[in-house]
Design a protein around this motif. Sequence first.
Motif, PDB file in Angstrom:
ATOM      1  N   LYS A  51      99.206 -12.720  50.299  1.00 55.30           N
ATOM      2  CA  LYS A  51     100.157 -11.667  49.956  1.00 55.30           C
ATOM      3  C   LYS A  51     100.583 -11.749  48.493  1.00 55.30           C
ATOM      4  O   LYS A  51     100.702 -10.721  47.813  1.00 55.30           O
ATOM      5  CB  LYS A  51     101.382 -11.748  50.876  1.00 55.30           C
ATOM      6  N   ALA A  52     100.794 -12.947  47.972  1.00 51.94           N
ATOM      7  CA  ALA A  52     101.166 -13.096  46.558  1.00 51.94           C
ATOM      8  C   ALA A  52     100.057 -12.575  45.655  1.00 51.94           C
ATOM      9  O   ALA A  52     100.316 -11.936  44.625  1.00 51.94           O
ATOM     10  CB  ALA A  52     101.495 -14.549  46.227  1.00 51.94           C
ATOM     11  N   GLY A  53      98.814 -12.816  46.034  1.00 51.13           N
ATOM     12  CA  GLY A  53      97.684 -12.299  45.266  1.00 51.13           C
ATOM     13  C   GLY A  53      97.649 -10.780  45.286  1.00 51.13           C
ATOM     14  O   GLY A  53      97.377 -10.132  44.258  1.00 51.13           O
ATOM     15  N   LEU A  54      97.915 -10.201  46.438  1.00 47.08           N
ATOM     16  CA  LEU A  54      97.979  -8.742  46.562  1.00 47.08           C
ATOM     17  C   LEU A  54      99.086  -8.175  45.676  1.00 47.08           C
ATOM     18  O   LEU A  54      98.870  -7.223  44.918  1.00 47.08           O
ATOM     19  CB  LEU A  54      98.231  -8.358  48.025  1.00 47.08           C
ATOM     20  N   LEU A  55     100.267  -8.754  45.758  1.00 44.97           N
ATOM     21  CA  LEU A  55     101.388  -8.235  44.978  1.00 44.97           C
ATOM     22  C   LEU A  55     101.205  -8.491  43.480  1.00 44.97           C
ATOM     23  O   LEU A  55     101.664  -7.697  42.654  1.00 44.97           O
ATOM     24  CB  LEU A  55     102.701  -8.816  45.491  1.00 44.97           C
ATOM     25  N   THR A  56     100.493  -9.549  43.129  1.00 43.63           N
ATOM     26  CA  THR A  56     100.163  -9.799  41.723  1.00 43.63           C
ATOM     27  C   THR A  56      99.262  -8.685  41.198  1.00 43.63           C
ATOM     28  O   THR A  56      99.494  -8.140  40.114  1.00 43.63           O
ATOM     29  CB  THR A  56      99.475 -11.177  41.558  1.00 43.63           C
ATOM     30  N   ALA A  57      98.243  -8.339  41.976  1.00 42.43           N
ATOM     31  CA  ALA A  57      97.329  -7.262  41.581  1.00 42.43           C
ATOM     32  C   ALA A  57      98.071  -5.927  41.517  1.00 42.43           C
ATOM     33  O   ALA A  57      97.827  -5.114  40.610  1.00 42.43           O
ATOM     34  CB  ALA A  57      96.161  -7.181  42.559  1.00 42.43           C
ATOM     35  N   LEU A  58      98.991  -5.703  42.446  1.00 46.03           N
ATOM     36  CA  LEU A  58      99.761  -4.462  42.439  1.00 46.03           C
ATOM     37  C   LEU A  58     100.664  -4.384  41.208  1.00 46.03           C
ATOM     38  O   LEU A  58     100.758  -3.343  40.557  1.00 46.03           O
ATOM     39  CB  LEU A  58     100.586  -4.352  43.726  1.00 46.03           C
ATOM     40  N   ALA A  59     101.313  -5.488  40.856  1.00 45.80           N
ATOM     41  CA  ALA A  59     102.159  -5.518  39.663  1.00 45.80           C
ATOM     42  C   ALA A  59     101.320  -5.310  38.405  1.00 45.80           C
ATOM     43  O   ALA A  59     101.710  -4.548  37.508  1.00 45.80           O
ATOM     44  CB  ALA A  59     102.924  -6.839  39.582  1.00 45.80           C
ATOM     45  N   ALA A  60     100.164  -5.951  38.322  1.00 41.49           N
ATOM     46  CA  ALA A  60      99.286  -5.784  37.152  1.00 41.49           C
ATOM     47  C   ALA A  60      98.848  -4.328  37.025  1.00 41.49           C
ATOM     48  O   ALA A  60      98.866  -3.759  35.919  1.00 41.49           O
ATOM     49  CB  ALA A  60      98.073  -6.703  37.268  1.00 41.49           C
ATOM     50  N   GLU A  61      98.469  -3.738  38.140  1.00 39.98           N
ATOM     51  CA  GLU A  61      98.076  -2.326  38.110  1.00 39.98           C
ATOM     52  C   GLU A  61      99.250  -1.464  37.654  1.00 39.98           C
ATOM     53  O   GLU A  61      99.086  -0.547  36.845  1.00 39.98           O
ATOM     54  CB  GLU A  61      97.596  -1.883  39.496  1.00 39.98           C
ATOM     55  N   ASP A 110     102.145 -16.103  36.296  1.00 40.37           N
ATOM     56  CA  ASP A 110     101.272 -16.697  35.283  1.00 40.37           C
ATOM     57  C   ASP A 110      99.830 -16.178  35.360  1.00 40.37           C
ATOM     58  O   ASP A 110      98.961 -16.641  34.619  1.00 40.37           O
ATOM     59  CB  ASP A 110     101.282 -18.223  35.386  1.00 40.37           C
ATOM     60  N   ASP A 111      99.573 -15.199  36.204  1.00 41.65           N
ATOM     61  CA  ASP A 111      98.246 -14.617  36.342  1.00 41.65           C
ATOM     62  C   ASP A 111      97.828 -13.951  35.024  1.00 41.65           C
ATOM     63  O   ASP A 111      98.609 -13.211  34.418  1.00 41.65           O
ATOM     64  CB  ASP A 111      98.264 -13.582  37.474  1.00 41.65           C
ATOM     65  N   GLU A 112      96.609 -14.218  34.565  1.00 42.78           N
ATOM     66  CA  GLU A 112      96.142 -13.708  33.268  1.00 42.78           C
ATOM     67  C   GLU A 112      96.078 -12.188  33.218  1.00 42.78           C
ATOM     68  O   GLU A 112      96.493 -11.573  32.230  1.00 42.78           O
ATOM     69  CB  GLU A 112      94.776 -14.308  32.922  1.00 42.78           C
ATOM     70  N   GLU A 113      95.553 -11.573  34.259  1.00 43.27           N
ATOM     71  CA  GLU A 113      95.463 -10.109  34.290  1.00 43.27           C
ATOM     72  C   GLU A 113      96.855  -9.492  34.257  1.00 43.27           C
ATOM     73  O   GLU A 113      97.107  -8.519  33.538  1.00 43.27           O
ATOM     74  CB  GLU A 113      94.698  -9.656  35.535  1.00 43.27           C
ATOM     75  N   LEU A 114      97.758 -10.056  35.024  1.00 40.99           N
ATOM     76  CA  LEU A 114      99.136  -9.573  35.041  1.00 40.99           C
ATOM     77  C   LEU A 114      99.788  -9.756  33.676  1.00 40.99           C
ATOM     78  O   LEU A 114     100.433  -8.833  33.155  1.00 40.99           O
ATOM     79  CB  LEU A 114      99.945 -10.304  36.111  1.00 40.99           C
ATOM     80  N   SER A 115      99.619 -10.930  33.074  1.00 45.99           N
ATOM     81  CA  SER A 115     100.218 -11.191  31.753  1.00 45.99           C
ATOM     82  C   SER A 115      99.707 -10.204  30.710  1.00 45.99           C
ATOM     83  O   SER A 115     100.476  -9.699  29.890  1.00 45.99           O
ATOM     84  CB  SER A 115      99.934 -12.626  31.317  1.00 45.99           C
ATOM     85  N   ALA A 116      98.417  -9.924  30.745  1.00 42.60           N
ATOM     86  CA  ALA A 116      97.833  -8.976  29.785  1.00 42.60           C
ATOM     87  C   ALA A 116      98.384  -7.571  30.006  1.00 42.60           C
ATOM     88  O   ALA A 116      98.730  -6.865  29.044  1.00 42.60           O
ATOM     89  CB  ALA A 116      96.316  -8.980  29.895  1.00 42.60           C
ATOM     90  N   ALA A 117      98.487  -7.149  31.256  1.00 46.78           N
ATOM     91  CA  ALA A 117      99.008  -5.811  31.559  1.00 46.78           C
ATOM     92  C   ALA A 117     100.482  -5.704  31.183  1.00 46.78           C
ATOM     93  O   ALA A 117     100.923  -4.688  30.636  1.00 46.78           O
ATOM     94  CB  ALA A 117      98.809  -5.493  33.045  1.00 46.78           C
ATOM     95  N   ARG A 118     101.245  -6.755  31.468  1.00 45.16           N
ATOM     96  CA  ARG A 118     102.670  -6.765  31.116  1.00 45.16           C
ATOM     97  C   ARG A 118     102.841  -6.697  29.598  1.00 45.16           C
ATOM     98  O   ARG A 118     103.688  -5.961  29.089  1.00 45.16           O
ATOM     99  CB  ARG A 118     103.349  -8.009  31.682  1.00 45.16           C
TER     100      ARG A 118
END
Length: 185
Positions: A51-61, A110-118
Motif C-alpha cells: 500500500k505504501a508503494g501504491l500511495l508513493t506512486a500516486l503522490a508522485a503522479e 525518500d522515493d526517487e521518483e516522488l522526490s523528482a516529481a515533488r
Amino acid sequence: MPYHHGDLRRTLLAAAADAVAESGAAAVSLRELARRAGVSNAAPTHHFGDKAGLLTALAAEGYGLLADTVTRERLSGGGIVGMGVAYVRFALDHPGHFEVMFHPALYRADDEELSAARARAADALAAGVTARPGAGGGDAGTAGVAAWSLVHGYATLVLAGAVRTDDPQAQARAIARLLFPDDAP
C-alpha cells in the motif's frame, strides 16, 4: 481473471485515486483496488509492492500533474493569480492525489521518483513567484509561502465542504487578488 488493460499500472493508479477521493487513503486496500480494476489480487502487489508503494506512486503522479498544470498556466501568461487558480482547479479535479500528496506518513518520502516529481512541482510553483517583480516586498520566499498557503488552504476547505460556492475557481481568483492585487491579467 483475464487481463484486459493496455496499461495496468495506469489503470490501478486511476482506481486508487478514485478510491482515495471516495473513502480516504486509510480505506484503500490492494485487494479492493484489484476488485475495482477488475484484475487479480496479485496485480497491485506486482506493480507497487504494498500500500505504501501504491500511495508513493500516486503522490508522485500527483506532483507531476500539479507541475504540468501550474507550468501550463504560467506559460500562458496567467500570472501568479492564474497559477493559484490552476492549483485550486488541480485539487478539485484530482482530490485523491491531493489528499495523498501532502501526507508523507502515507508513502515513502525518500522515493526517487516522488522526490523528482515533488521538486518539479516546487520549481513550477516558485517560478510564478520569482517572475513577479517585487514579490512579497522583495522576498520571493515569503511571497511563495503566502501564495501557497492561500491556495492550498482554500482548496482544502472547499474539498472538506467547509467553504461552499458555486464557482470555486472564481472565488479563488478573487481571494488571490487580495494578496496579489497588481498581478496581470
